[in-house]
Write a protein that holds these residues in place. Structure first.
Motif, PDB file in Angstrom:
ATOM      1  N   ARG A 221      86.187 -28.645 -50.731  1.00 54.39           N
ATOM      2  CA  ARG A 221      86.390 -27.825 -52.137  1.00 54.39           C
ATOM      3  C   ARG A 221      85.472 -27.414 -53.529  1.00 54.39           C
ATOM      4  NH1 ARG A 221      91.295 -31.821 -53.526  1.00 54.39           N
ATOM      5  NH2 ARG A 221      92.134 -30.413 -54.909  1.00 54.39           N
TER       6      ARG A 221
ATOM      7  N   ASP B 103      82.082 -23.674 -57.988  1.00 59.72           N
ATOM      8  CA  ASP B 103      81.985 -22.591 -58.102  1.00 59.72           C
ATOM      9  C   ASP B 103      82.145 -21.726 -58.678  1.00 59.72           C
ATOM     10  OD1 ASP B 103      82.656 -21.672 -55.659  1.00 59.72           O
ATOM     11  OD2 ASP B 103      82.260 -19.590 -56.204  1.00 59.72           O
ATOM     12  N   GLN B 104      83.326 -21.380 -58.741  1.00 63.39           N
ATOM     13  CA  GLN B 104      83.673 -20.903 -59.954  1.00 63.39           C
ATOM     14  C   GLN B 104      84.358 -21.087 -61.315  1.00 63.39           C
ATOM     15  OE1 GLN B 104      84.747 -17.081 -58.903  1.00 63.39           O
ATOM     16  NE2 GLN B 104      83.533 -18.160 -57.107  1.00 63.39           N
TER      17      GLN B 104
ATOM     18  N   VAL C 199      97.012 -34.001 -66.280  1.00 63.72           N
ATOM     19  CA  VAL C 199      96.112 -34.597 -65.626  1.00 63.72           C
ATOM     20  C   VAL C 199      94.727 -33.474 -66.514  1.00 63.72           C
ATOM     21  CG1 VAL C 199      96.201 -35.776 -63.783  1.00 63.72           C
ATOM     22  CG2 VAL C 199      95.127 -33.283 -63.518  1.00 63.72           C
TER      23      VAL C 199
ATOM     24  N   VAL D  71      91.562 -16.975 -57.002  1.00 60.21           N
ATOM     25  CA  VAL D  71      92.280 -17.668 -57.942  1.00 60.21           C
ATOM     26  C   VAL D  71      92.639 -18.113 -58.480  1.00 60.21           C
ATOM     27  CG1 VAL D  71      94.845 -17.603 -58.947  1.00 60.21           C
ATOM     28  CG2 VAL D  71      93.612 -15.311 -57.724  1.00 60.21           C
TER      29      VAL D  71
ATOM     30  N   ALA E  10      90.925 -34.154 -60.853  1.00 63.16           N
ATOM     31  CA  ALA E  10      90.753 -34.201 -62.240  1.00 63.16           C
ATOM     32  C   ALA E  10      89.536 -34.342 -63.468  1.00 63.16           C
ATOM     33  CB  ALA E  10      92.257 -33.704 -63.025  1.00 63.16           C
TER      34      ALA E  10
END
Ligand code: EPU
Length: 431
Positions: free
Chosen positions: A122, A125-126, A26, A165, A94
Motif C-alpha cells: 500500500r 508515492d502518488q 475519515v 487512480v 486514513a
C-alpha cells in the motif's frame, strides 16, 4: 476475546438503515483542520475508525463535541500541536489525510506512516508526488512523513498527473490544495462518491473545487475556510454488504438511506445472479426467493465494481449455482479470506488476482478468523448462509467499518450474537 456467533439458515426480512460513509467520514473529519470555526458534521458513522480519527484531532488540540450518536462538532481554530501521535496514526489508514490537511493549513506536517488492512503493498508515492508537484518538500524517514513548504506557509499549487487512480492520493491532494496560493489540477483523479463528498464538504466551507466525480479536478486555493454544517453521504459499501447478505441468505429486505446511483455497479451484478432489486427514492428493496446463478466479477475504480465489495460478493457466489470467476483489479492480495471460506466447505481456487468459485449446495458453519474489515463482513455473510454455527474472531476489524452490524442483522431475523470468552483479542494494526 469477543466473537460473533452465527447460526445460519434464517432468511432475512425487514428494514436496514444505512449509516454515513466510513471512507468519506475519515477524510472529512481531518478536513476540519482546514477550517476556521466550528464544523458541524452529521450522519457520522459510529465506528472505531471514526473514534480514532477524532481522538487524533483531540490530541492535536481540536475541540471535539459529540452532539448526538451521528453528529459531531469539530473546531480546529486553536490547534497548536501539529505532531500526530504515532500510536494512534499507525492504527488507521486514513491518518495519511493529516499530511494534506496540516500542510494546507500550516505549511508543515509530521505524520507517522499509516497502518491499514493488509491487502498487499500500500504505497503512498502518488500522495507524495502530488505534494511535491504543488511545491512541498517531502521526506520519509524513521517511520514518519515530513512535509513542508520551503520559505513560506502556503503551498503554491501545481499540476498533478496520477500514475494510477488512487482514492487516497486524490483526496489528500484536494486537501493540500484547498488553501494553496494558486490553482492545482489533478488528472486521472479517482471518481468515488466519497471524493465528491469531500469536495462538497470543502466547498460548503468556502473552498473552490470543481470537477470532483470526473477524472480532472481543479482546485483554486482560497485564503480561508469558515465553519458550517455538512451531512455525510450514506455508505455505499455498508449498503452493498447487506445487499450481498440478502442474496446469500435469501429473504426480503428494504435497505434504507442509500443513494441508489452509487449502488448501480453492485445492483447490476446481483440482478445478473437472479436477485430482485427494486429501486426507490432513497432505498432499495432486495428479494431473493429462488436459487442464484453464477456471474463473473472484476473489481475496478468507481464506477466499476468496488474492490471493497469483492469478499462479500464472493461469499454469495460460494452458494450460487455454477462457476464464477472473480478478478481483483485494485489490490495485490485481497484473497486472504479464502482459506477461512474453505473451512466452511467453499470451493475456491486462487491464482494471483483471479479466484474461481464453484458454487456449493450449502456452506457449513466453522470457527473462522476475520483477517480484515471487508473479509470479516464477508465471513458474516457466509455464516448467515451456512448450515450450523459459525464463530468469527478478530471482530475488531469489522467494528472499524460497520456500525452496530450485529443489531442491524438481528433486527432482520439473523441469529447472530456477540459472545465474550476468556482470552485476548489479537488486535495489533488496524486501519
Ligand atoms: N497506489 C499506489 N500508490 C499510491 C496510492 C495507491 O501504488 O500512492 C495503488 C494501491 O497500491 C492500489 C491502488 O493504487 O493498488 C488503489 O489504491 P487507493 O489509493 O485508491 O486506495 P486507498 O486510498 O489507500 C481507499 C480505501 C480502501 C479502498 C481503496 C480503493 C480509505 C481509507 N480506504 O484506500 O478501503 O479499498 O480506496 O477503493 O478510503 C476498506 O474500506 O475496506 C478499504 C480498504
Amino acid at each position: 476475546m469477543t466473537k460473533y456467533v452465527i447460526k445460519g439458515g434464517n432468511p432475512l426480512h425487514g428494514t436496514i438503515h444505512i449509516s454515513g460513509a466510513k471512507n468519506a467520514a475519515v477524510a472529512i473529519i481531518p478536513a476540519a483542520l482546514l477550517v476556521d470555526g466550528v464544523c458541524r458534521i452529521e450522519n457520522v458513522p459510529q465506528i472505531s475508525d471514526v473514534t480514532l480519527i477524532l481522538q487524533i484531532l483531540r490530541e492535536l488540540g481540536a475541540d471535539v463535541r459529540i452532539v448526538n450518536r451521528s453528529t459531531v462538532e469539530v473546531d480546529c481554530s486553536h490547534i497548536r500541536n501539529r505532531q500526530v501521535p504515532y500510536e494512534l496514526a499507525r492504527k488507521i489508514r486514513a491518518s495519511y489525510y493529516l499530511v494534506g490537511a496540516l500542510l494546507s493549513r500550516f505549511g508543515w506536517a509530521e505524520v507517522p506512516l499509516p497502518g491499514g488492512c493488509d491487502l498487499g503493498g500500500r504505497p503512498i508515492d502518488q500522495h507524495i508526488k502530488g505534494f511535491v508537484a504543488m511545491g512541498a518538500e517531502v521526506d520519509v524517514r524513521n517511520g514518519l512523513i515530513y512535509a513542508r513548504v520551503p520559505d513560506r506557509c502556503r503551498l503554491p499549487g501545481g499540476q498533478v498527473y496520477l500514475d494510477m487512480v488512487s482514492v487516497g492520493a486524490t483526496m489528500n491532494i484536494m486537501l493540500a490544495a484547498a488553501l494553496a496560493q494558486g490553482m492545482t489540477v489533478i488528472e486521472n483523479a479517482a471518481k468515488e462518491p466519497h471524493i465528491v463528498d469531500l469536495a462538497n464538504f470543502l466547498n460548503s466551507m468556502g473552498a473552490d473545487i470543481r470537477g470532483a466525480g470526473t477524472d480532472v479536478i481543479k482546485i483554486h486555493g482560497v485564503e480561508r475556510l469558515r465553519g458550517g454544517s455538512y451531512s455525510i453521504i450514506p455508505d455505499q459499501i455498508e449498503a452493498g454488504t447487506y445487499m450481498a447478505a440478502v442474496a446469500a441468505a435469501g429473504g426480503e429486505v428494504l435497505i434504507q438511506n442509500v443513494i441508489p446511483k452509487h449502488l448501480d455497479c453492485i445492483t447490476a451484478k446481483l440482478v445478473e445472479m437472479g436477485v430482485d432489486v427494486e429501486e426507490q427514492d432513497d432505498a432499495l428493496l432486495l428479494r431473493r426467493t429462488s436459487a442464484m446463478g453464477r456471474v463473473n466479477v472484476k473489481t475496478m475504480p468507481y464506477p466499476g465494481f468496488p474492490t471493497d465489495m469483492q469478499p462479500q460478493i464472493a461469499a454469495a457466489l460460494c452458494v450460487a449455482r455454477g462457476t464464477s470467476v472473480l478478478t481483483e483489479g485494485v489490490w495485490d492480495n485481497r484473497y486472504r479470506y479464502v482459506d477461512e471460506f474453505r473451512r466452511m466447505g467453499a470451493k475456491i481456487q486462487v491464482d494471483g488476482k483471479v479466484a474461481v468459485i464453484e458454487g456449493v449446495e450449502h456452506l457449513t458453519g466453522a470457527p473462522i478468523h476475520a483477517c480484515d474489515l471487508r473479509a470479516g463482513a464477508a465471513m458474516i455473510i457466509a455464516g448467515l448462509a451456512a448450515q450450523g454455527t459459525t464463530e468469527i474472531d478478530g471482530i475488531y476489524h469489522i467494528e472499524r467499518g460497520y456500525e452496530t452490524i450485529v443489531d442491524k442483522l438481528a433486527a432482520v431475523g439473523a441469529d447472530i450474537r456477540v459472545v465474550t470468552v476468556p482470552g485476548e483479542d489479537m488486535q495489533s494494526q488496524v486501519g
